[in-house]
Scaffold this motif. Structure first.
Motif, mmCIF file in Angstrom:
data_model
loop_
_atom_site.group_PDB
_atom_site.id
_atom_site.type_symbol
_atom_site.label_atom_id
_atom_site.label_comp_id
_atom_site.label_asym_id
_atom_site.label_seq_id
_atom_site.Cartn_x
_atom_site.Cartn_y
_atom_site.Cartn_z
ATOM 1 N N ASP A 1 -2.221 12.226 5.682
ATOM 2 C CA ASP A 1 -2.244 11.929 6.703
ATOM 3 C C ASP A 1 -2.478 10.237 7.189
ATOM 4 O OD1 ASP A 1 -1.769 14.312 7.805
ATOM 5 O OD2 ASP A 1 -3.910 14.734 7.982
ATOM 6 N N PHE A 2 -3.236 9.617 6.148
ATOM 7 C CA PHE A 2 -3.343 8.340 6.279
ATOM 8 C C PHE A 2 -2.268 7.414 6.025
ATOM 9 C CE2 PHE A 2 -5.345 4.179 4.584
ATOM 10 C CZ PHE A 2 -5.935 3.768 5.743
ATOM 11 N N ASP A 3 -1.251 7.764 5.095
ATOM 12 C CA ASP A 3 -0.023 7.225 4.919
ATOM 13 C C ASP A 3 0.719 7.197 6.164
ATOM 14 O OD1 ASP A 3 -0.400 6.813 1.965
ATOM 15 O OD2 ASP A 3 0.293 8.792 1.696
ATOM 16 N N LYS A 4 0.730 8.038 7.061
ATOM 17 C CA LYS A 4 1.495 8.274 8.250
ATOM 18 C C LYS A 4 0.897 7.004 9.130
ATOM 19 C CE LYS A 4 2.537 13.065 8.148
ATOM 20 N NZ LYS A 4 2.518 14.306 8.657
ATOM 21 N N VAL A 5 -0.316 7.045 9.070
ATOM 22 C CA VAL A 5 -1.002 5.905 10.052
ATOM 23 C C VAL A 5 -0.590 4.620 9.556
ATOM 24 C CG1 VAL A 5 -3.170 4.850 10.684
ATOM 25 C CG2 VAL A 5 -3.025 7.202 10.504
ATOM 26 N N VAL A 6 -0.575 4.286 8.233
ATOM 27 C CA VAL A 6 -0.075 2.924 7.779
ATOM 28 C C VAL A 6 1.376 2.735 7.996
ATOM 29 C CG1 VAL A 6 0.345 1.708 5.778
ATOM 30 C CG2 VAL A 6 -1.778 3.115 5.701
ATOM 31 N N SER A 7 2.130 3.690 7.991
ATOM 32 C CA SER A 7 3.786 3.703 8.203
ATOM 33 C C SER A 7 3.860 3.463 9.928
ATOM 34 C CB SER A 7 4.284 5.256 8.196
ATOM 35 O OG SER A 7 4.478 5.452 6.740
ATOM 36 N N VAL A 8 2.961 3.801 10.675
ATOM 37 C CA VAL A 8 2.647 3.415 12.172
ATOM 38 C C VAL A 8 2.574 1.897 12.314
ATOM 39 C CG1 VAL A 8 1.869 3.657 14.210
ATOM 40 C CG2 VAL A 8 2.275 5.748 13.192
ATOM 41 N N VAL A 9 1.836 1.366 11.245
ATOM 42 C CA VAL A 9 1.386 -0.121 11.428
ATOM 43 C C VAL A 9 2.693 -0.886 11.092
ATOM 44 C CG1 VAL A 9 0.012 -1.859 10.260
ATOM 45 C CG2 VAL A 9 -1.010 0.441 10.636
ATOM 46 N N TYR A 10 3.747 -0.696 10.121
ATOM 47 C CA TYR A 10 4.650 -1.476 9.682
ATOM 48 C C TYR A 10 5.919 -1.066 10.656
ATOM 49 C CZ TYR A 10 6.515 1.844 6.191
ATOM 50 O OH TYR A 10 6.980 2.777 5.350
ATOM 51 N N THR A 11 5.908 0.026 11.261
ATOM 52 C CA THR A 11 6.920 0.299 11.902
ATOM 53 C C THR A 11 7.104 0.249 13.442
ATOM 54 O OG1 THR A 11 6.522 2.847 11.761
ATOM 55 C CG2 THR A 11 8.026 2.162 10.106
ATOM 56 N N VAL A 12 5.849 0.374 13.933
ATOM 57 C CA VAL A 12 5.409 0.396 15.123
ATOM 58 C C VAL A 12 4.414 -0.941 15.600
ATOM 59 C CG1 VAL A 12 4.720 1.528 17.273
ATOM 60 C CG2 VAL A 12 5.777 2.765 15.420
ATOM 61 N N LEU A 13 3.371 -0.797 14.917
ATOM 62 C CA LEU A 13 2.655 -1.951 15.476
ATOM 63 C C LEU A 13 2.991 -3.452 15.162
ATOM 64 C CD1 LEU A 13 -0.349 -2.433 16.697
ATOM 65 C CD2 LEU A 13 -1.236 -2.367 14.381
ATOM 66 N N ILE A 14 3.393 -3.594 13.913
ATOM 67 C CA ILE A 14 3.765 -4.910 13.322
ATOM 68 C C ILE A 14 5.038 -5.723 14.092
ATOM 69 C CG2 ILE A 14 4.267 -6.484 11.534
ATOM 70 C CD1 ILE A 14 2.907 -4.947 9.468
ATOM 71 N N PRO A 15 6.119 -4.834 14.492
ATOM 72 C CA PRO A 15 7.095 -5.454 15.203
ATOM 73 C C PRO A 15 6.625 -5.841 16.665
ATOM 74 C CG PRO A 15 7.915 -3.431 14.028
ATOM 75 C CD PRO A 15 6.478 -3.604 13.830
ATOM 76 N N MET A 16 5.789 -4.996 17.146
ATOM 77 C CA MET A 16 5.085 -5.396 18.511
ATOM 78 C C MET A 16 4.270 -6.559 18.621
ATOM 79 S SD MET A 16 2.663 -3.027 20.954
ATOM 80 C CE MET A 16 1.316 -3.660 19.961
ATOM 81 N N LEU A 17 3.614 -6.996 17.488
ATOM 82 C CA LEU A 17 2.590 -7.967 17.180
ATOM 83 C C LEU A 17 3.238 -9.376 16.883
ATOM 84 C CD1 LEU A 17 -0.494 -6.403 15.479
ATOM 85 C CD2 LEU A 17 -0.161 -6.775 17.818
ATOM 86 N N ASN A 18 4.613 -9.117 16.242
ATOM 87 C CA ASN A 18 5.182 -10.339 15.761
ATOM 88 C C ASN A 18 5.395 -11.383 16.845
ATOM 89 O OD1 ASN A 18 4.964 -10.048 13.042
ATOM 90 N ND2 ASN A 18 7.002 -8.935 12.790
ATOM 91 N N PRO A 19 5.894 -10.870 18.044
ATOM 92 C CA PRO A 19 6.267 -12.050 19.110
ATOM 93 C C PRO A 19 4.983 -12.827 19.581
ATOM 94 C CG PRO A 19 7.234 -9.899 19.626
ATOM 95 C CD PRO A 19 6.422 -9.687 18.321
ATOM 96 N N PHE A 20 3.942 -12.056 19.531
ATOM 97 C CA PHE A 20 2.560 -12.508 20.064
ATOM 98 C C PHE A 20 1.964 -13.624 18.908
ATOM 99 C CE2 PHE A 20 2.954 -8.562 22.412
ATOM 100 C CZ PHE A 20 2.822 -9.030 23.560
ATOM 101 N N ILE A 21 1.937 -13.074 17.568
ATOM 102 C CA ILE A 21 1.553 -14.039 16.422
ATOM 103 C C ILE A 21 2.237 -15.343 16.423
ATOM 104 C CG2 ILE A 21 1.456 -13.829 14.109
ATOM 105 C CD1 ILE A 21 1.022 -11.073 13.804
ATOM 106 N N PHE B 1 0.800 -1.230 -0.103
ATOM 107 C CA PHE B 1 0.051 0.094 -0.111
ATOM 108 C C PHE B 1 0.933 1.176 0.258
ATOM 109 C CE2 PHE B 1 -2.266 3.340 2.340
ATOM 110 C CZ PHE B 1 -3.159 3.696 1.295
ATOM 111 N N MET B 2 1.952 1.324 0.766
ATOM 112 C CA MET B 2 2.912 2.483 1.148
ATOM 113 C C MET B 2 3.616 2.582 -0.496
ATOM 114 S SD MET B 2 2.352 4.179 3.470
ATOM 115 C CE MET B 2 3.900 5.283 3.487
ATOM 116 N N TYR B 3 4.122 1.779 -0.826
ATOM 117 C CA TYR B 3 5.137 1.610 -1.942
ATOM 118 C C TYR B 3 5.063 1.440 -3.293
ATOM 119 C CZ TYR B 3 7.996 2.554 2.171
ATOM 120 O OH TYR B 3 8.470 3.028 3.534
ATOM 121 N N PHE B 4 3.873 0.762 -3.561
ATOM 122 C CA PHE B 4 3.578 0.272 -5.115
ATOM 123 C C PHE B 4 2.410 1.118 -5.465
ATOM 124 C CE2 PHE B 4 6.180 -3.058 -3.596
ATOM 125 C CZ PHE B 4 6.949 -3.461 -4.817
ATOM 126 N N ARG B 5 2.625 2.531 -5.387
ATOM 127 C CA ARG B 5 1.648 3.458 -5.828
ATOM 128 C C ARG B 5 2.339 4.557 -6.525
ATOM 129 N NH1 ARG B 5 -1.242 6.163 -1.191
ATOM 130 N NH2 ARG B 5 0.444 5.983 0.012
#
Length: 320
Positions: A268-288, A256-260
């Motif tokens: 602003d929505f792009d910043k939210v998506v950036s938060v997902v893969y720089t902050v949220l996903i690294p936090m969720l991966n151990p739980f997943i 979504f971020m880079y192939f457009r």
């Protein structure tokens, strides 16, 4: 140093996520909690894999490297974000900006390549179980991990070197909360044709791990469907579910971020998506990866019980 009417940019201004003081304090608390969770969760995963000899195999070696990349990604972006949320002057030096870009690109590319290696490992385990020990030897796994690190470093170095060689003269305001490649190319008053050409020519090469993952999962699903045992199907799906979840989250946000078209960036929505893969996903991966994996959960419990505080708490609970 001057070049005509142009002046060198010695620092960049990161506009960040919010300009409201109260909102920044709330974001600081939230991101600090997420960062501490990311670091602790991934460190426990790495320690569990190192501690338990049952996890000394290619699958968990890749997972340990992936957790290290998660720590690198989060540590590259979040500390500066936390600092800027409370600082009056939200700047980053020229060298600091491109250093951050290098480690960000390295971590993201490393995770991309590791997902491909992990998909191949699952393919070999499920579709070629009798030949798995010959396919995924320690030497082969080490070579794939080393090549992933080398390619990730070369990819990051190439784009960072080309971007840092551009001339920035019009504005130093980066419409992002970290130094990403696309927003910096927007600021340059140099011709960025060569940079964009490299992005679009090298892009297909960097998408090979994704294609490898897709092909591997097609083969995996086909092999699982041919299994007669319901228990065997369930076990096979269980071993792939965590990796498939990681793949979906990672590639979904990245594509979504880079192939457009670049003209559609910096909303602003792009910043939210950036938060997902720089902050949220690294936090969720151990739980997943731990919630659906009994071996990892057991190893994590062993590691936690070796901590003095946890051991004392366990003794008190037994006493009561």
């Amino acid at each position: 140093m001057e070049r005509g009417n142009q002046t060198d940019t010695l620092e960049f201004l990161l506009l960040g996520l919010s300009s409201h003081p109260k909102g920044q304090v709330v974001l600081f608390v939230v991101f600090l909690a997420m960062y501490l969770t990311t670091i602790s969760g991934n460190v426990i995963i790495i320690a569990a894999i190192a501690y338990d000899s049952k996890l000394h195999n290619p699958m968990y070696a890749c997972l340990g490297c992936f957790s290290s990349a998660d720590i690198s990604l989060a540590s590259t972006v979040i500390p500066k974000l936390l600092n800027n949320l409370l600082a009056d002057k939200k700047t980053i030096s020229f060298i600091g900006c491109f250093t951050q870009m290098f480690f960000f690109l390295f971590a993201v590319t490393m995770e991309n390549l590791l997902l491909g290696v992990m998909a191949f490992d699952r393919y070999a385990a499920i579709c070629r179980p009798l030949h798995y020990s010959r396919i995924m030897t320690k030497k082969a796994c080490s070579l794939m991990l080393a090549m992933s690190g080398f390619l990730a470093a070369m990819h990051a170095l190439l784009h960072t070197a080309m971007a840092s060689d551009l001339y920035y003269c019009t504005s130093n305001q980066v419409h992002h909360f970290f130094c990403d490649l696309a927003p910096l190319l927007k600021l340059s008053c140099s011709d960025t044709f060569a940079n964009e050409l490299v992005i679009f020519t090298e892009g297909p090469a960097m998408s090979l791990p994704f294609l490898l993952t897709v092909i591997s999962y097609i083969q995996i699903v086909w092999s699982i469907l041919k299994m007669r045992s319901v228990e065997g199907r369930h076990k096979a799906f269980s071993t792939c579910s965590s990796h498939f979840t990681m793949v979906t989250l990672f590639y979904g946000t990245l594509f979504f971020m880079y192939f457009r078209p670049s003209s559609s960036y910096f909303l602003d929505f792009d910043k939210v998506v950036s938060v997902v893969y720089t902050v949220l996903i690294p936090m969720l991966n151990p739980f997943i990866y731990s919630l659906r994996n009994k071996d990892v959960i057991k190893a994590m419990k062993k590691v936690l019980m070796r901590c003095p505080c946890a051991h004392k708490l366990h003794l008190k609970m037994q006493a009561t």
